[in-house]
Motif scaffolding. Structure first.
Motif, PDB file in Angstrom:
ATOM      1  N   SER A   2     -21.971 -23.622  51.993  1.00  0.00           N
ATOM      2  CA  SER A   2     -23.270 -23.629  51.252  1.00  0.00           C
ATOM      3  C   SER A   2     -23.084 -23.688  49.610  1.00  0.00           C
ATOM      4  CB  SER A   2     -23.851 -22.212  51.774  1.00  0.00           C
ATOM      5  OG  SER A   2     -23.427 -21.242  51.044  1.00  0.00           O
ATOM      6  N   ARG A   3     -23.998 -24.347  49.164  1.00  0.00           N
ATOM      7  CA  ARG A   3     -23.896 -24.289  47.794  1.00  0.00           C
ATOM      8  C   ARG A   3     -24.001 -23.296  46.870  1.00  0.00           C
ATOM      9  NH1 ARG A   3     -28.635 -28.358  45.506  1.00  0.00           N
ATOM     10  NH2 ARG A   3     -27.558 -29.775  47.171  1.00  0.00           N
ATOM     11  N   THR A   4     -24.543 -22.229  47.576  1.00  0.00           N
ATOM     12  CA  THR A   4     -24.770 -20.787  46.891  1.00  0.00           C
ATOM     13  C   THR A   4     -23.363 -20.093  46.785  1.00  0.00           C
ATOM     14  OG1 THR A   4     -27.019 -20.757  47.594  1.00  0.00           O
ATOM     15  CG2 THR A   4     -25.738 -18.502  46.983  1.00  0.00           C
ATOM     16  N   ARG A   5     -22.648 -20.313  48.105  1.00  0.00           N
ATOM     17  CA  ARG A   5     -21.374 -19.692  47.924  1.00  0.00           C
ATOM     18  C   ARG A   5     -20.519 -20.354  47.131  1.00  0.00           C
ATOM     19  NH1 ARG A   5     -20.023 -17.315  54.506  1.00  0.00           N
ATOM     20  NH2 ARG A   5     -21.678 -15.792  54.538  1.00  0.00           N
ATOM     21  N   ARG A   6     -20.493 -21.518  47.160  1.00  0.00           N
ATOM     22  CA  ARG A   6     -19.319 -22.360  46.166  1.00  0.00           C
ATOM     23  C   ARG A   6     -19.782 -22.107  44.692  1.00  0.00           C
ATOM     24  NH1 ARG A   6     -15.812 -24.751  48.905  1.00  0.00           N
ATOM     25  NH2 ARG A   6     -14.864 -25.379  47.049  1.00  0.00           N
ATOM     26  N   ALA A   7     -20.941 -21.778  44.560  1.00  0.00           N
ATOM     27  CA  ALA A   7     -21.129 -21.551  43.139  1.00  0.00           C
ATOM     28  C   ALA A   7     -20.618 -20.151  42.756  1.00  0.00           C
ATOM     29  CB  ALA A   7     -22.949 -21.643  42.873  1.00  0.00           C
ATOM     30  N   LEU A   8     -20.901 -19.274  43.683  1.00  0.00           N
ATOM     31  CA  LEU A   8     -20.596 -17.700  43.601  1.00  0.00           C
ATOM     32  C   LEU A   8     -19.189 -17.442  43.597  1.00  0.00           C
ATOM     33  CD1 LEU A   8     -23.626 -16.024  44.989  1.00  0.00           C
ATOM     34  CD2 LEU A   8     -23.099 -16.376  42.597  1.00  0.00           C
ATOM     35  N   LEU A   9     -18.269 -18.626  44.057  1.00  0.00           N
ATOM     36  CA  LEU A   9     -16.954 -18.328  44.251  1.00  0.00           C
ATOM     37  C   LEU A   9     -16.213 -17.706  43.104  1.00  0.00           C
ATOM     38  CD1 LEU A   9     -15.597 -21.788  46.280  1.00  0.00           C
ATOM     39  CD2 LEU A   9     -15.713 -19.275  46.839  1.00  0.00           C
ATOM     40  N   PRO A  10     -16.461 -17.860  41.711  1.00  0.00           N
ATOM     41  CA  PRO A  10     -15.769 -17.431  40.948  1.00  0.00           C
ATOM     42  C   PRO A  10     -15.831 -15.837  40.772  1.00  0.00           C
ATOM     43  CG  PRO A  10     -16.698 -19.115  39.790  1.00  0.00           C
ATOM     44  CD  PRO A  10     -17.114 -19.081  41.320  1.00  0.00           C
ATOM     45  N   LEU A  11     -17.228 -15.401  41.174  1.00  0.00           N
ATOM     46  CA  LEU A  11     -17.562 -13.985  41.323  1.00  0.00           C
ATOM     47  C   LEU A  11     -16.987 -13.323  42.438  1.00  0.00           C
ATOM     48  CD1 LEU A  11     -21.171 -13.910  40.437  1.00  0.00           C
ATOM     49  CD2 LEU A  11     -19.677 -13.202  38.873  1.00  0.00           C
ATOM     50  N   PHE A  12     -16.976 -14.013  43.512  1.00  0.00           N
ATOM     51  CA  PHE A  12     -16.211 -13.502  44.623  1.00  0.00           C
ATOM     52  C   PHE A  12     -14.797 -13.105  44.297  1.00  0.00           C
ATOM     53  CE2 PHE A  12     -19.788 -14.883  47.195  1.00  0.00           C
ATOM     54  CZ  PHE A  12     -20.080 -14.077  48.061  1.00  0.00           C
ATOM     55  N   GLY A  13     -14.062 -14.062  43.579  1.00  0.00           N
ATOM     56  CA  GLY A  13     -12.983 -14.361  43.381  1.00  0.00           C
ATOM     57  C   GLY A  13     -12.430 -13.086  42.517  1.00  0.00           C
ATOM     58  N   LEU A  14     -13.339 -12.514  41.461  1.00  0.00           N
ATOM     59  CA  LEU A  14     -13.027 -11.704  40.673  1.00  0.00           C
ATOM     60  C   LEU A  14     -13.276 -10.484  41.564  1.00  0.00           C
ATOM     61  CD1 LEU A  14     -12.769 -10.564  37.709  1.00  0.00           C
ATOM     62  CD2 LEU A  14     -15.210 -10.554  37.598  1.00  0.00           C
ATOM     63  N   ALA A  15     -14.108 -10.339  42.199  1.00  0.00           N
ATOM     64  CA  ALA A  15     -14.387  -8.973  43.066  1.00  0.00           C
ATOM     65  C   ALA A  15     -13.083  -8.776  43.835  1.00  0.00           C
ATOM     66  CB  ALA A  15     -15.638  -8.863  43.883  1.00  0.00           C
ATOM     67  N   ALA A  16     -12.682  -9.761  44.638  1.00  0.00           N
ATOM     68  CA  ALA A  16     -11.509  -9.559  45.495  1.00  0.00           C
ATOM     69  C   ALA A  16     -10.425  -9.371  44.719  1.00  0.00           C
ATOM     70  CB  ALA A  16     -11.348 -10.872  46.280  1.00  0.00           C
ATOM     71  N   ALA A  17     -10.049 -10.072  43.617  1.00  0.00           N
ATOM     72  CA  ALA A  17      -9.083  -9.651  42.762  1.00  0.00           C
ATOM     73  C   ALA A  17      -9.016  -8.195  42.158  1.00  0.00           C
ATOM     74  CB  ALA A  17      -8.916 -10.911  41.576  1.00  0.00           C
ATOM     75  N   THR A  18     -10.098  -7.807  41.806  1.00  0.00           N
ATOM     76  CA  THR A  18     -10.073  -6.300  41.331  1.00  0.00           C
ATOM     77  C   THR A  18      -9.916  -5.457  42.414  1.00  0.00           C
ATOM     78  OG1 THR A  18     -11.935  -6.976  39.809  1.00  0.00           O
ATOM     79  CG2 THR A  18     -11.969  -4.741  40.308  1.00  0.00           C
ATOM     80  N   LEU A  19     -10.588  -5.738  43.536  1.00  0.00           N
ATOM     81  CA  LEU A  19     -10.166  -4.806  44.593  1.00  0.00           C
ATOM     82  C   LEU A  19      -8.466  -4.616  45.065  1.00  0.00           C
ATOM     83  CD1 LEU A  19     -13.087  -5.451  47.087  1.00  0.00           C
ATOM     84  CD2 LEU A  19     -12.647  -3.378  46.276  1.00  0.00           C
TER      85      LEU A  19
END
Length: 318
Positions: free
Chosen positions: A273-290
């Motif tokens: 989805s366009r939304t998920r792809r646009a938010l990938l940097p945020l997901f990546g940051l959250a996953a890396a932080t965890l």
């Protein structure tokens, strides 16, 4: 009113005609009719390509990982055969020596048995029907399998029995064996994306969640009774990371999720989805932080796609 459909046999393939459209498949007319009886003519075509789409998408990384580590002659248990699309994919993997599967839905069991017979899936040893009570004590010995797969299953397990059922997956897994729990909606992700599709609904008490669903998704839920909404298998509560572990928690299991290409990497590679792809940097940051905090990166994602190895009883692992 019954849905209109017609099945045309073209020899090397069948064509299902329904809703003014045509859908080709290699499945037999018998299998198509069985699927229509279970899912309806309008939904049946969705399943025709599942072996290649869902099978390859969810199990490809797993077998790539296992293959790279010399896995062979695997005894595999598939939890929940459904339409048998994962069964087909598994039967084609050279690492699989024997495949056992079961489901609580007798229609799906009959369907999968028909496919095993018609497609000649020789590695399949058994397609068993088990009721919910039987899944709390699976009819196989401790350590009977090298690989256990539960794809899109845990969220549908009755909450009152879920712990006992998941513990059974680990009981029948041999020490050093792997368990993959995939395509499982994450209860701790704020937006429920699996069934109702409303924020936070999975955290609400059942009756309040039902009213919220009727208000927020009136076309889908206005005619759904409370009893139907909370019935076993509806899956709106989703599942937690802890639900996917044995009773002892993470002790005794090795988390291979990221190493095998699941977790954030899988989410990134399969985001459409366009939304998920646009938010990938945020997901990546959250996953890396965890991950940096020593927590499973998957907790940041809408779906859990997990791979664990049961540590050998002697300790350690490979």
């Amino acid at each position: 009113m019954a849905e209109g459909f017609r099945i045309v046999d073209l020899g090397d393939r069948r064509v299902l005609e329904t809703g003014g459209r045509q859908y080709a498949t290699r499945y037999s007319a018998r299998v198509i009719r069985m699927l229509i009886e279970r899912k309806g003519a309008h939904r049946a075509p969705l399943y025709f390509a599942f072996k290649e789409t869902r099978g390859r998408r969810f199990l490809g990384p797993l077998f790539g990982y296992l293959r790279g580590r010399g896995a062979a002659r695997l005894r595999v248990l598939e939890v929940g055969c459904s339409f048998g699309h994962m069964t087909e994919y598994l039967a084609e993997q050279p690492e699989v020596a024997t495949l056992t599967t079961f489901d609580t839905d007798p229609a799906f069991v009959d369907l999968t048995r028909a496919k095993v017979d018609e497609l000649g899936l020789g590695v399949v040893r058994e397609v068993r029907h088990l009721d919910q009570d039987a899944t709390r004590r699976l009819p196989w010995a401790d350590g009977a399998f090298d690989l256990v797969l539960a794809v899109g299953v845990v969220e549908h397990l009755p909450v009152r029995w879920r712990r006992a059922q998941v513990d059974e997956y680990y009981r029948v897994l041999t020490p050093g064996g792997h368990i993959a729990i995939l395509d499982t909606p994450n209860r701790w992700f704020p937006l429920e994306t699996h069934s109702v599709g409303l924020p936070l609904v999975q955290w609400l008490p059942p009756r309040l969640a039902w009213r919220y669903a009727r208000l927020g998704r009136p076309r889908r839920y206005r005619g759904v009774s409370f009893d139907d909404f909370v019935a076993d298998g509806t899956g709106w509560r989703n599942a937690t990371f802890a639900d996917c572990l044995p009773s002892a928690g993470s002790a005794g299991v090795v988390d291979l999720t990221e190493a095998a290409g699941y977790g954030f990497r899988f989410f990134r590679d399969t985001a459409r989805s366009r939304t998920r792809r646009a938010l990938l940097p945020l997901f990546g940051l959250a996953a890396a932080t965890l991950g940096a905090a020593g927590r499973p990166p998957s907790l940041a994602l809408p779906y859990l796609n997990l791979l664990f190895r049961l540590a050998p009883k002697t300790g350690g692992g490979r």
